[in-house]
Write a protein that holds these residues in place. Structure first.
Motif, PDB file in Angstrom:
ATOM      1  N   UNK A  53     -18.645 -25.897  13.880  1.00  0.00           N
ATOM      2  CA  UNK A  53     -18.696 -25.908  12.416  1.00  0.00           C
ATOM      3  C   UNK A  53     -17.297 -25.733  11.829  1.00  0.00           C
ATOM      4  N   UNK A  54     -16.509 -24.907  12.479  1.00  0.00           N
ATOM      5  CA  UNK A  54     -15.146 -24.648  12.007  1.00  0.00           C
ATOM      6  C   UNK A  54     -14.290 -25.911  12.050  1.00  0.00           C
ATOM      7  N   UNK A  55     -14.516 -26.756  13.050  1.00  0.00           N
ATOM      8  CA  UNK A  55     -13.686 -27.948  13.244  1.00  0.00           C
ATOM      9  C   UNK A  55     -14.379 -29.249  12.853  1.00  0.00           C
ATOM     10  N   UNK A  56     -15.506 -29.172  12.136  1.00  0.00           N
ATOM     11  CA  UNK A  56     -16.252 -30.397  11.870  1.00  0.00           C
ATOM     12  C   UNK A  56     -15.495 -31.381  10.980  1.00  0.00           C
ATOM     13  N   UNK A  57     -14.684 -30.895  10.053  1.00  0.00           N
ATOM     14  CA  UNK A  57     -13.923 -31.808   9.205  1.00  0.00           C
ATOM     15  C   UNK A  57     -12.869 -32.540  10.038  1.00  0.00           C
ATOM     16  N   UNK A  58     -12.186 -31.826  10.923  1.00  0.00           N
ATOM     17  CA  UNK A  58     -11.192 -32.455  11.796  1.00  0.00           C
ATOM     18  C   UNK A  58     -11.869 -33.449  12.745  1.00  0.00           C
ATOM     19  N   UNK A  74     -21.850 -34.647  16.119  1.00  0.00           N
ATOM     20  CA  UNK A  74     -23.021 -33.839  15.773  1.00  0.00           C
ATOM     21  C   UNK A  74     -23.373 -32.893  16.915  1.00  0.00           C
ATOM     22  N   UNK A  75     -23.318 -33.391  18.147  1.00  0.00           N
ATOM     23  CA  UNK A  75     -23.599 -32.541  19.312  1.00  0.00           C
ATOM     24  C   UNK A  75     -22.602 -31.391  19.384  1.00  0.00           C
ATOM     25  N   UNK A  76     -21.322 -31.694  19.155  1.00  0.00           N
ATOM     26  CA  UNK A  76     -20.311 -30.635  19.188  1.00  0.00           C
ATOM     27  C   UNK A  76     -20.528 -29.614  18.072  1.00  0.00           C
ATOM     28  N   UNK A  77     -20.884 -30.064  16.895  1.00  0.00           N
ATOM     29  CA  UNK A  77     -21.147 -29.135  15.793  1.00  0.00           C
ATOM     30  C   UNK A  77     -22.339 -28.247  16.130  1.00  0.00           C
ATOM     31  N   UNK A  78     -23.360 -28.823  16.750  1.00  0.00           N
ATOM     32  CA  UNK A  78     -24.572 -28.059  17.058  1.00  0.00           C
ATOM     33  C   UNK A  78     -24.408 -27.094  18.231  1.00  0.00           C
TER      34      UNK A  78
END
Length: 135
Positions: A102-107, A92-96
């Motif tokens: 956001x581009x890599x959130x699925x991975x 979550x921290x990385x996504x934020x």
């Protein structure tokens, strides 16, 4: 000048499911559940530790109840909740805060689940071994 006005039949309201099947939503729900679980554990932990100041013999009785197999299984669940909450929290921290998060959130979600399952299985096996051998 006459015109015909047609009234459309009222359509049945569509049932909308809250769960859309997206893995991100599953992570979101489990992150909240694990957080609440950890919160309640900390609440109970503070209460049972406070008992020692009131009545040390009652504290000893409480600690004895923690040595049962059911509590041992709950302890494994707690460790799993903490592990998932921590790993998903990093995601979550990385996504934020990462521009490409956001581009890599699925991975990143796949990595979180892989690390969680592998590490969690090892920890659960170790805790079960300790429970069985010391019980």
């Amino acid at each position: 000048m006459s015109s015909t006005t047609e009234v459309a039949a009222a359509e049945e309201p569509r049932r909308v499911s809250l769960y859309k099947g997206d893995p991100g939503m599953l992570n979101w729900v489990l992150h909240r559940i694990s957080g609440v679980t950890i919160f309640f554990f900390l609440f109970v932990h503070v209460l049972d530790t406070a008992v020692i100041r009131v009545d040390p013999t009652a504290y000893d009785k409480v600690i004895e109840t923690y040595k049962t197999p059911i509590i041992g299984l709950l302890e494994i669940g707690l460790v799993m909740a903490i592990l998932f909450h921590a790993l998903n929290g990093v995601r979550v921290i990385l996504v934020d805060f990462w521009s490409k998060g956001v581009q890599y959130q699925k991975a990143m979600s796949i990595v979180v689940w892989t690390v969680f399952l592998l590490t969690g299985a090892g920890m659960a096996a170790r805790l079960l071994y300790i429970m069985i051998s010391h019980g």
